[in-house]
Design a protein around this motif. Structure first.
Motif, short mmCIF file in Angstrom:
data_model
loop_
_atom_site.label_atom_id
_atom_site.label_comp_id
_atom_site.label_asym_id
_atom_site.label_seq_id
_atom_site.Cartn_x
_atom_site.Cartn_y
_atom_site.Cartn_z
N GLY A 135 0.79 -1.23 0.00
CA GLY A 135 0.00 0.00 0.00
C GLY A 135 0.82 1.27 0.00
N GLN A 136 2.05 1.24 0.53
CA GLN A 136 2.86 2.46 0.53
C GLN A 136 3.07 2.98 -0.89
OE1 GLN A 136 6.38 2.97 3.15
NE2 GLN A 136 7.38 3.83 1.35
N TRP A 137 3.16 2.07 -1.86
CA TRP A 137 3.30 2.50 -3.26
C TRP A 137 2.12 3.37 -3.68
CZ3 TRP A 137 7.20 2.16 -6.70
CH2 TRP A 137 8.29 1.36 -6.35
N THR A 138 0.92 2.98 -3.30
CA THR A 138 -0.27 3.74 -3.67
C THR A 138 -0.30 5.08 -2.95
OG1 THR A 138 -1.50 1.71 -4.07
CG2 THR A 138 -2.80 3.70 -3.66
N LEU A 139 0.05 5.09 -1.67
CA LEU A 139 0.00 6.31 -0.88
C LEU A 139 1.12 7.29 -1.19
CD1 LEU A 139 -0.85 4.73 2.58
CD2 LEU A 139 -2.40 6.00 1.07
N MET A 140 2.33 6.79 -1.45
CA MET A 140 3.51 7.65 -1.55
C MET A 140 4.14 7.70 -2.94
SD MET A 140 3.74 8.55 1.72
CE MET A 140 5.37 9.07 2.14
N GLY A 141 3.84 6.73 -3.78
CA GLY A 141 4.48 6.69 -5.10
C GLY A 141 5.82 5.98 -5.09
N TYR A 142 6.19 5.41 -3.98
CA TYR A 142 7.43 4.64 -3.84
C TYR A 142 7.25 3.67 -2.69
CZ TYR A 142 8.20 8.18 -0.24
OH TYR A 142 8.04 9.01 0.83
N GLY A 143 8.12 2.69 -2.61
CA GLY A 143 8.03 1.72 -1.53
C GLY A 143 9.10 0.66 -1.67
N ARG A 144 8.87 -0.42 -0.99
CA ARG A 144 9.87 -1.49 -1.00
C ARG A 144 9.64 -2.42 -2.18
NH1 ARG A 144 9.81 -2.51 5.37
NH2 ARG A 144 7.79 -1.57 5.15
N TYR A 145 10.75 -2.86 -2.74
CA TYR A 145 10.76 -3.75 -3.89
C TYR A 145 10.97 -5.19 -3.44
CZ TYR A 145 11.68 0.38 -6.83
OH TYR A 145 11.61 1.58 -7.48
N ALA A 146 10.41 -6.12 -4.20
CA ALA A 146 10.71 -7.54 -4.05
C ALA A 146 12.07 -7.78 -4.69
CB ALA A 146 9.65 -8.37 -4.76
N ILE A 147 12.93 -8.51 -4.01
CA ILE A 147 14.22 -8.91 -4.56
C ILE A 147 14.02 -10.29 -5.17
CG2 ILE A 147 16.64 -9.44 -4.08
CD1 ILE A 147 16.37 -7.73 -1.51
N ASP A 165 10.17 -13.83 -13.00
CA ASP A 165 8.87 -14.44 -12.75
C ASP A 165 8.78 -15.18 -11.43
OD1 ASP A 165 7.86 -13.53 -15.24
OD2 ASP A 165 8.95 -15.16 -16.23
N ALA A 166 9.86 -15.19 -10.66
CA ALA A 166 9.91 -15.96 -9.42
C ALA A 166 9.42 -15.14 -8.24
CB ALA A 166 11.35 -16.42 -9.16
N PRO A 167 8.99 -15.84 -7.18
CA PRO A 167 8.67 -15.12 -5.94
C PRO A 167 9.92 -14.46 -5.37
CG PRO A 167 7.77 -17.35 -5.89
CD PRO A 167 8.69 -17.26 -7.09
N ALA A 168 9.71 -13.50 -4.50
CA ALA A 168 10.80 -12.75 -3.90
C ALA A 168 11.60 -13.60 -2.92
CB ALA A 168 10.24 -11.53 -3.17
N ILE A 169 12.87 -13.21 -2.75
CA ILE A 169 13.73 -13.79 -1.71
C ILE A 169 13.95 -12.78 -0.59
CG2 ILE A 169 14.87 -15.36 -3.32
CD1 ILE A 169 17.34 -13.35 -3.10
#
Length: 171
Positions: A55-67, A72-76
């Protein structure tokens, strides 16, 4: 100011978190790797945190990324800015979710790419990292990233023993 939803490094894909990352994040959040980040958490709190990260992406326009090791893989793990209090600088975060992913330089590589995007591409003046005193691995990442330790910084109430590192200009 909107951050890029996708960043790449030589080995990693950094994308916005999504539903495919939920199970791995819950396993991390309810397990022992969260000792330096206030955990382990109960599953419902972990789901709330995961939703807040998205949700921070929606509220702020930035946020944490999945590594991700593969696009196409899930995040680590996750990496990027957390911003609880907009009167204070954003906090840079990095976390690998599984012991098997440590020791490969993924956190440093991912954080370096995100810092370059925020500070250089988007022109953020600065960002801080708050790290528990005993979290040697994260202190090492902060130093490899060029962070300057600020022993005069006041720790936030939610992490009263935090050590602060600064990236970019004065905060």
């Amino acid at each position: 100011m909107w951050a890029a939803p996708l960043l790449m490094t030589e080995r990693l894909t950094l994308r916005r978190l999504d539903a495919r990352d939920r199970d791995a994040f819950l396993a991390y959040s309810t397990g022992p790797r969260t000792a330096f980040t206030g955990g382990p958490s109960k599953p419902f709190r972990a789901v709330e945190k995961f939703a807040a990260m998205i949700g921070q992406w929606t509220l702020m326009g930035y946020g944490r990324y999945a590594i991700c090791l593969d696009p196409d893989a899930p995040a680590i793990g996750h990496v990027g800015p957390l911003h609880y209090d907009t009167t204070q600088p954003a906090e840079m975060t990095w976390t690998l979710w599984d012991d098997a992913q440590t020791g490969h330089g993924y956190a440093t590589e991912a954080a370096a790419r995100v810092l370059a995007h925020l500070l250089d591409d988007l022109g953020w003046p600065s960002i801080v990292a708050r790290i528990e005193p005993d979290n040697a691995a994260s202190h090492a990442v902060a130093l490899r990233l060029g962070g300057t330790r600020d022993d005069a910084a006041q720790a936030p109430a939610w992490m009263p023993n935090a050590v602060t590192y600064r990236f970019g200009g004065a905060v």
